[in-house]
Design an enzyme around this catalytic site. Sequence first.
Site, PDB file in Angstrom:
ATOM      1  N   SER A 153       1.959  31.660 -53.254  1.00 57.34           N
ATOM      2  CA  SER A 153       0.743  31.872 -54.027  1.00 57.34           C
ATOM      3  C   SER A 153       0.578  30.706 -54.994  1.00 57.34           C
ATOM      4  O   SER A 153       0.936  29.571 -54.695  1.00 57.34           O
ATOM      5  CB  SER A 153       0.819  33.215 -54.765  1.00 57.34           C
ATOM      6  N   SER A 154       0.050  30.966 -56.160  1.00 56.22           N
ATOM      7  CA  SER A 154      -0.146  29.928 -57.176  1.00 56.22           C
ATOM      8  C   SER A 154      -0.378  30.600 -58.517  1.00 56.22           C
ATOM      9  O   SER A 154      -0.951  31.707 -58.589  1.00 56.22           O
ATOM     10  CB  SER A 154      -1.350  29.045 -56.833  1.00 56.22           C
ATOM     11  N   TYR A 167     -10.329  28.901 -54.981  1.00 59.55           N
ATOM     12  CA  TYR A 167      -8.901  28.746 -54.734  1.00 59.55           C
ATOM     13  C   TYR A 167      -8.095  29.835 -55.437  1.00 59.55           C
ATOM     14  O   TYR A 167      -7.227  30.473 -54.833  1.00 59.55           O
ATOM     15  CB  TYR A 167      -8.429  27.366 -55.193  1.00 59.55           C
ATOM     16  N   LYS A 171      -5.620  32.987 -53.754  1.00 59.30           N
ATOM     17  CA  LYS A 171      -4.224  33.274 -54.084  1.00 59.30           C
ATOM     18  C   LYS A 171      -4.067  34.683 -54.661  1.00 59.30           C
ATOM     19  O   LYS A 171      -3.042  35.337 -54.446  1.00 59.30           O
ATOM     20  CB  LYS A 171      -3.695  32.219 -55.053  1.00 59.30           C
TER      21      LYS A 171
END
Length: 283
Positions: A153-154, A167, A171
Amino acid sequence: MSLKGKLAIITGASRGIGAAIAENLAAKGCNVVLNYTANSSGNRTVQLAIDLDKRYPGTVSAVVRADMGSETGPAELIAGAKAHFHDPRTNDPFQIDIIINNAGVSVNNVIAECDAQDFAYQYNVNVRGPLLLVQAAEQYLPHDRSGRIVNISSVSSSLGFIGQSVYGGTKAALEAMTRTWARELAERCTVNAVNPGPVATDMYGGTTPEFQARMANFIRTAPLMVAREGVDSAEVLERAKGDGGRAAYASEIAGVVGMLCLPEAGFTTGSVVCANGGMKFSV
């Protein structure tokens, strides 16, 4: 060699975090399937497979080209892995022990600049791709909870960076699927996510100076992102002056992923493990 004989599929394995994860798992005795998409990554990925086989005798690295953003790519990756590692002349069943959903794309656009094409591009790779890959792989997962799925993920999923409506949303969706899969696949495998912040890879290196400037305040307050003389390279120290601190090394993210793949991690599932230098603390 705690993963000796197991098979891992790593998407987006040609460089950066994906290549570092492949190295980490191979060092633990794992056979790895290295996935890539673009023609330009082919030679690099093949060379990585050769290097891993030399460094870690007894392991086997295979390379499969498949586009995780297409409707057919994930199933093609599973078929390619099976072709490399399953001998139909034997009665041994084909098994996939580890899946690392690492392939991802990022385009930073403020609200006014977002469009349907950009939305589809990022969601197809970052969300639909992992879903279709797990769907295609499910029949080959173990039946004793020994399997491992780790989704990359982020920290963008929760910190709300400017320009990452799409974006960051992809995630967050991946983290939501992580929790759902942890329940649906409970008798087959654990399912966890890892949420890096900036990592010293081509993706982060390609962001604009404006984006990096906005990130600087987040980086300055992250306790582990301070660049250290005598530890970090001169190049890292120099870049840290403008960025507010250093990005993670890909090996530092790979180490957390590798930990989640160990047998000892068998009682952890449905979690998002923070690996972002303290940009975001876990709750």
